[in-house]
Write an enzyme that holds these catalytic residues in place. Structure first.
Site, PDB file in Angstrom:
ATOM      1  N   GLY A  31       0.812  -1.224   0.000  1.00 31.36           N
ATOM      2  CA  GLY A  31       0.000   0.000   0.000  1.00 31.36           C
ATOM      3  C   GLY A  31       0.835   1.259   0.000  1.00 31.36           C
ATOM      4  CB  ALA A  32       1.903   3.945   1.240  1.00 27.15           C
ATOM      5  CG  HIS A  37       3.288   0.726  -5.314  1.00 24.09           C
ATOM      6  ND1 HIS A  37       3.370   1.797  -4.475  1.00 24.09           N
ATOM      7  CD2 HIS A  37       3.922  -0.307  -4.680  1.00 24.09           C
ATOM      8  CE1 HIS A  37       4.016   1.445  -3.368  1.00 24.09           C
ATOM      9  NE2 HIS A  37       4.371   0.185  -3.469  1.00 24.09           N
ATOM     10  CD  GLN A  61       7.472  -7.618   3.663  1.00 22.94           C
ATOM     11  OE1 GLN A  61       6.700  -8.465   3.223  1.00 22.94           O
ATOM     12  NE2 GLN A  61       8.020  -6.690   2.882  1.00 22.94           N
ATOM     13  CD  GLU A 148      14.874  -4.107 -13.407  1.00 17.60           C
ATOM     14  OE1 GLU A 148      15.431  -2.996 -13.530  1.00 17.60           O
ATOM     15  OE2 GLU A 148      14.889  -4.998 -14.268  1.00 17.60           O
ATOM     16  CD  GLN A 153      10.253  -7.569  -2.477  1.00 12.14           C
ATOM     17  OE1 GLN A 153      10.161  -7.416  -1.290  1.00 12.14           O
ATOM     18  NE2 GLN A 153       9.589  -6.826  -3.349  1.00 12.14           N
ATOM     19  CB  SER A 185      10.559   4.395  -1.401  1.00  9.93           C
ATOM     20  OG  SER A 185      10.346   3.754  -0.158  1.00  9.93           O
TER      21      SER A 185
HETATM   22  P1  AMP Z   1       6.093  -2.362  -1.503  1.00 12.51           P
HETATM   23  O1  AMP Z   1       4.700  -1.810  -1.382  1.00 12.51           O
HETATM   24  O2  AMP Z   1       7.156  -1.377  -1.098  1.00 12.51           O
HETATM   25  O3  AMP Z   1       6.243  -3.716  -0.883  1.00 12.51           O
HETATM   26  O4  AMP Z   1       6.342  -2.565  -3.052  1.00 12.51           O
HETATM   27  C1  AMP Z   1       5.474  -3.349  -3.827  1.00 12.51           C
HETATM   28  C2  AMP Z   1       6.076  -3.553  -5.177  1.00 12.51           C
HETATM   29  O5  AMP Z   1       6.300  -2.296  -5.804  1.00 12.51           O
HETATM   30  C3  AMP Z   1       7.443  -4.263  -5.124  1.00 12.51           C
HETATM   31  O6  AMP Z   1       7.523  -5.181  -6.208  1.00 12.51           O
HETATM   32  C4  AMP Z   1       8.398  -3.130  -5.295  1.00 12.51           C
HETATM   33  O7  AMP Z   1       9.642  -3.520  -5.855  1.00 12.51           O
HETATM   34  C5  AMP Z   1       7.637  -2.237  -6.258  1.00 12.51           C
HETATM   35  N1  AMP Z   1       8.138  -0.872  -6.205  1.00 12.51           N
HETATM   36  C6  AMP Z   1       8.272  -0.091  -5.110  1.00 12.51           C
HETATM   37  N2  AMP Z   1       8.837   1.085  -5.454  1.00 12.51           N
HETATM   38  C7  AMP Z   1       9.055   1.047  -6.783  1.00 12.51           C
HETATM   39  C8  AMP Z   1       9.613   1.946  -7.727  1.00 12.51           C
HETATM   40  N3  AMP Z   1      10.078   3.132  -7.367  1.00 12.51           N
HETATM   41  N4  AMP Z   1       9.683   1.568  -9.035  1.00 12.51           N
HETATM   42  C9  AMP Z   1       9.227   0.346  -9.414  1.00 12.51           C
HETATM   43  N5  AMP Z   1       8.684  -0.548  -8.573  1.00 12.51           N
HETATM   44  C10 AMP Z   1       8.611  -0.215  -7.280  1.00 12.51           C
END
Ligand code: AMP
Length: 295
Positions: A31-32, A37, A61, A148, A153, A185
């Protein structure tokens, strides 16, 4: 777009799609949501008939309880951001849909999980691997899309999908950055105004070091320069800044095969990670060095 919180309701829907011979894509998130995403959602939309976005802040995690408590939770605005993409389903499982009472299984991937975030966040990748395995099985996905931005991960998930014979194809998508180069992020929201101005130094420092290494500079020297630049810009500490082979994460002292620079650093009490590819030269036995360009 439907919002579903129970796996039984999720299964009823995916079975309908399966009977119609349609494909399913999943984008697991915590989320967020931001444009990073949403780029995964767009990729899933382009490549599968039905798209499920999952939203689950996975306690297993987080190795640091404070980080878990502070993780932003913005369910309503997340749903609004997804609306224009015409996806089918936002799956927001209740915690006991993922970890029912008596839950006793951990998926643990060795090798690719060992260094970098695996070393600095004990237990993190066990938590990721366990929840991702569950989400891929619960959503019955043909393809799952990962960024990426979290490169280690991505490799952990590819490994577990192969090793456990999951039918899901794991698709990696490029890192999306702000205009100033900061990798998007959810954690960026926690930076104060001053540190937010400082944070893009990460992107600049990594790119400069990657170019220097590609030009033939000694990697140890380039990494020292990068470390000094980060600390003098105001970063509090650096968990790691390393040159590793891609995709098997061997530590490298020279860039003689596909490689990436990986960084985790603390700023304003927030841990930021990033990585970039290093263009380099690889030896070919019978002729001169041949340039390679990692994807
Ligand atoms: P998270 O919500 O941080 O667990 O991220 C969920 C998915 O979004 C994961 O596959 C991350 O690698 C991807 N993600 C997060 N930030 C970015 C970004 N800046 N660019 C591309 N993918 C992202």
């Amino acid at each position: 777009m439907q919002i579903i919180r129970q796996k039984a309701a999720l299964r009823a829907l995916t079975e309908t799609w399966r009977r119609a011979g349609e494909t399913i894509g999943v984008v697991p998130t915590m989320g967020a949501l931001h444009a990073g995403h949403l780029s995964l959602v767009a990729a899933a939309r382009a490549r599968t008939d039905h798209v499920i976005v999952t939203l689950f802040v996975n306690p297993r995690q987080f190795n640091n309880p404070e980080d878990l408590a502070k993780y932003p939770r913005t369910e309503e605005s997340d749903a609004e951001k997804l609306a224009p993409f015409g996806i089918d389903l936002l799956y927001i499982p209740e915690p006991d849909e993922i970890y029912p009472e008596g839950f006793a299984t951990t998926v643990s991937v060795s090798g690719v999980s060992d260094g970098l975030c695996g070393a600095t966040r004990p237990g993190h990748f066990d938590g990721v691997a366990t929840v991702v395995t569950k989400l891929l099985l619960q959503t019955d996905a043909d393809r799952a899309f990962f960024g990426e931005k979290d490169y280690q991960q991505l490799q952990v998930v590819k490994r577990l999908a192969t090793d456990l014979d999951l039918k899901t194809e794991i698709v990696g998508c490029p890192t999306i950055r702000e205009d100033d180069g900061l990798a998007m992020s959810s954690r960026n929201l926690r930076l104060g105004a001053g540190p937010r101005e400082t944070a893009p130094v990460i992107g600049r420092v990594l790119t400069t070091a990657a170019k220097a290494i590609a030009r033939g500079e000694n990697p140890a020297q380039a990494l020292d320069t990068a470390r000094e630049a980060l600390l003098s810009a105001g970063f509090d500490s650096i968990d790691y800044l390393e040159l590793r082979s891609d995709p098997d994460f061997q530590l490298m002292t020279k860039a003689d095969r596909p490689a990436r620079l990986f960084l985790a650093a603390w700023l304003d009490g927030v841990r930021l990670i990033d990585n970039v590819a290093v263009a380099g030269r690889q030896k070919v036995e019978s002729s001169e060095d041949q340039p390679f360009e990692p994807a």
